[in-house]
Design an enzyme around this catalytic site. Structure first.
Site, PDB file in Angstrom:
ATOM      1  N   TYR A 132     -19.937 -16.930 -33.647  1.00 28.80           N
ATOM      2  CA  TYR A 132     -21.115 -17.342 -32.892  1.00 28.80           C
ATOM      3  C   TYR A 132     -22.366 -17.464 -33.737  1.00 28.80           C
ATOM      4  O   TYR A 132     -23.406 -17.873 -33.233  1.00 28.80           O
ATOM      5  CB  TYR A 132     -21.368 -16.365 -31.745  1.00 28.80           C
ATOM      6  CG  TYR A 132     -20.551 -16.688 -30.541  1.00 28.80           C
ATOM      7  CD1 TYR A 132     -19.172 -16.683 -30.622  1.00 28.80           C
ATOM      8  CD2 TYR A 132     -21.141 -17.005 -29.333  1.00 28.80           C
ATOM      9  CE1 TYR A 132     -18.411 -16.981 -29.515  1.00 28.80           C
ATOM     10  CE2 TYR A 132     -20.383 -17.300 -28.234  1.00 28.80           C
ATOM     11  CZ  TYR A 132     -19.021 -17.289 -28.327  1.00 28.80           C
ATOM     12  OH  TYR A 132     -18.262 -17.587 -27.234  1.00 28.80           O
ATOM     13  N   LYS A 179      -8.698  -8.170 -33.733  1.00 27.28           N
ATOM     14  CA  LYS A 179      -7.516  -8.897 -34.210  1.00 27.28           C
ATOM     15  C   LYS A 179      -7.342  -8.542 -35.688  1.00 27.28           C
ATOM     16  O   LYS A 179      -7.176  -9.418 -36.554  1.00 27.28           O
ATOM     17  CB  LYS A 179      -7.725 -10.404 -33.998  1.00 27.28           C
ATOM     18  CG  LYS A 179      -6.486 -11.234 -34.142  1.00 27.28           C
ATOM     19  CD  LYS A 179      -5.496 -11.066 -33.011  1.00 27.28           C
ATOM     20  CE  LYS A 179      -4.214 -11.818 -33.288  1.00 27.28           C
ATOM     21  NZ  LYS A 179      -3.125 -11.476 -32.372  1.00 27.28           N
ATOM     22  N   ASP A 212      -5.333  -9.181 -28.131  1.00 31.12           N
ATOM     23  CA  ASP A 212      -4.478  -9.915 -27.178  1.00 31.12           C
ATOM     24  C   ASP A 212      -3.795  -8.936 -26.230  1.00 31.12           C
ATOM     25  O   ASP A 212      -3.669  -9.202 -25.023  1.00 31.12           O
ATOM     26  CB  ASP A 212      -3.464 -10.848 -27.871  1.00 31.12           C
ATOM     27  CG  ASP A 212      -2.956 -10.333 -29.197  1.00 31.12           C
ATOM     28  OD1 ASP A 212      -3.621  -9.467 -29.790  1.00 31.12           O
ATOM     29  OD2 ASP A 212      -1.890 -10.775 -29.647  1.00 31.12           O
ATOM     30  N   ASP A 236     -16.643 -12.374 -25.609  1.00 32.00           N
ATOM     31  CA  ASP A 236     -17.000 -13.467 -24.707  1.00 32.00           C
ATOM     32  C   ASP A 236     -15.831 -13.736 -23.752  1.00 32.00           C
ATOM     33  O   ASP A 236     -16.006 -13.867 -22.534  1.00 32.00           O
ATOM     34  CB  ASP A 236     -17.305 -14.714 -25.544  1.00 32.00           C
ATOM     35  CG  ASP A 236     -17.972 -15.799 -24.746  1.00 32.00           C
ATOM     36  OD1 ASP A 236     -18.495 -15.486 -23.656  1.00 32.00           O
ATOM     37  OD2 ASP A 236     -17.978 -16.955 -25.191  1.00 32.00           O
TER      38      ASP A 236
END
Ligand code: NAP
Length: 483
Positions: A132, A179, A212, A236
């Site tokens: 971002y 992640k 995930d 987000d």
């Protein structure tokens, strides 16, 4: 009713689309508590873009925020096209509001497949770094790149904020969702920082979870989460997922917190199709205003509103459209009035938490990397644009650089080794990462200049990334198939 006589200046931005309806409802409700607030209304968003200001945030608005340090805002529309930055992101970055707090709590009367499971979590999303930061380049006309910048300092700030927030709300567990299994340096930095800092909060249980699986667990067993700290992009996505669990975007508030400025806003956007129709649910902005009151230490006023919302939804007599549908829905203004009417009432079943002031973390301003003494340059990645096949390009570059100190080790394409061939079936694009190593760091820049001039005799290089070693650790990842 106010717990202090000091007036707090708050910058008010009504925003675009449904923004004004939500924001004025929130203002009316806050004013009805008698909270000592002086509003300064300023502009940002669509009209400002239309006047030709590409940031969407005019200087008067910036000046007001510098003065007030607290903002209640409606959603701002981002024109779709090239050039304009999101005015929301601009505001968050201008004032270094690095922590995005998004509570996700089951509400009475709002039926969802999860009703009765007592979902009550807070997502603490890093708000200014990661993808971002919006640092993008077209490397070739057909290949775009977005830099995912993550700093140790940014990680430390968001992790400490997560733990401090947990303490301020009496929460017992903090998960860190990353992640890190794939992006070992960027996402991994958040995981490692979390594990270091967790030791300073022995009163709070801490767990790492892969993002995930976190999304999967949020759908499967959301009640297991208390606080989730995560990077910007992950946050987000999972915070929108979170709002869907409790009834949708109409209920999802947020706070953007920094050490200087705090911006309170709904998670939702400007929903232009409902603009001006007096049908939308104002609660996301109203609950953002409740968070703002707590930030200003107006705890009594915040609890009055929160209790009244719980009573209104529990009674279910006057309900917003996104809960009961068009037929039975109350207008935005009627719903607002009903909340005010219920001031002073408390639900016997639905409780307001016992909030304490949030202690914003203060971080050492000295970047950690500057302190690292033992580091050296060991090679370079040169990104070459070429329409050649891998083998042809590899041989050509080897020939052009054969007498130089930098030696070609590997060429990769979108992260997979393609030269020397490893047998991988790779659909190559015209951007090639040519990785060279050098024996000695001595005269590194001179040798690099010779390498680039050698390559450019026949090829177009578009980007150079120096390869370093920090102590014994390589500061770069290997391509798939590279040994
Ligand atoms: P959106 O405005 O959030 O609307 C998506 C859908 O969410 C709506 O169609 C509606 O669903 C539901 N919804 C949103 N707010 C609601 C409310 N208060 N009450 C009831 N339902 C509500 O998303 P979008 O259409 O993708 O974005 C529109 C614009 O907003 C874009 O320009 C975007 O850039 C901007 N945006 C701004 C912010 C911000 O300022 N922070 C955040 C996100 C998006 P149904 O259609 O099912 O009724």
């Amino acid at each position: 009713m106010s717990s202090t006589t000091k007036k707090h200046l708050v910058t008010l931005i009504a925003g675009d689309g449904i923004g004004p309806e939500c924001v004025y409802a929130a203002k009316e409700i806050v004013e009805a508590t008698g909270a000592p607030i002086e509003w300064e209304e300023v502009e940002a968003g669509l009209n400002v873009f239309k006047r030709g200001l590409p940031s969407g945030v005019p200087p008067e608005t910036i000046a007001s925020i510098h003065k007030s340090r607290v903002v209640l805002k409606g959603p701002l529309e981002t024109p779709v096209g090239f050039g304009e930055k999101s005015a929301n992101v601009t505001l968050r970055k201008l004032f270094e509001t690095y922590g995005n707090i998004r509570p996700v709590r089951e509400l009475p009367g709002v039926k969802t497949p999860y009703s009765g499971r007592n979902i009550d979590m807070v997502i603490v999303r890093e708000n200014v770094e990661d993808l971002y930061a919006g640092i993008e380049h077209m490397e070739t006309p057909g290949v775009a790149q977005c830099l995912k910048l993550i700093s140790h300092k940014g990680c430390e700030k968001i992790v400490r904020l997560g733990f401090e927030f947990a303490r301020s709300e009496g929460r017992k567990t903090v998960h860190c969702a990353t992640k890190s299994n794939i992006m070992k340096f960027t996402e991994g930095m958040l995981k490692r920082t979390f594990e270091e800092i967790a030791k300073e909060y022995p009163d709070i249980e801490s767990h790492h979870i892969i993002i995930d699986n976190c999304a999967h667990q949020m759908v499967k067993k959301p009640e297991q989460f208390d606080v989730i700290v995560t990077t910007n992009m992950n946050g987000d996505i999972i915070s929108d997922l979170g709002s869907a669990l409790i009834g949708g975007l109409g209920f999802a508030p947020s706070a953007n917190l920094g050490n200087e400025v705090a911006i309170f806003e709904a998670v939702h956007g400007s929903a232009p199709k409902y603009a001006g129709k007096n049908v939308i649910n104002p609660l996301a902005v109203v609950n953002s205003a409740v968070m703002m009151l707590r930030h200003l230490h107006l705890f009594d006023e915040a609890s009055t509103i929160e209790n009244a919302i719980l009573v209104t939804l529990e009674e279910g007599k006057v309900m917003p459209r996104d809960v009961v549908g068009d037929e039975k829905a109350a207008s935005t203004t009627a719903f607002t009035k009903e909340i005010i009417k219920n001031f002073g009432k408390k639900s016997t079943k639905w409780k307001v938490r016992d909030y304490k002031p949030l202690k914003m973390p203060v971080i050492d301003s000295n970047p950690i990397s500057v302190k690292l003494k033992d580091r050296s340059y060991v090679g370079v990645d040169v990104l070459v644009e070429s329409g050649m096949a891998a083998n042809e390009l590899g041989k050509s570059i080897e020939e052009l650089t054969k007498d130089l100190d930098f030696k070609l080790k590997v060429i990769s394409n979108r992260g997979t080794k393609v030269y020397p061939s490893s047998g991988a079936i790779t659909d190559c694009v015209d951007l090639w990462f040519c990785r060279f190593f050098v024996e000695s760091e001595k005269d590194y820049d001179n040798h690099l200049a010779k390498l680039l001039s050698g390559i450019s005799q026949k090829h177009k290089w578009v980007h150079v990334e120096k390869l370093q070693k920090f102590g014994n650790e390589l500061s770069f990842t290997k391509a798939q198939g590279e040994d």
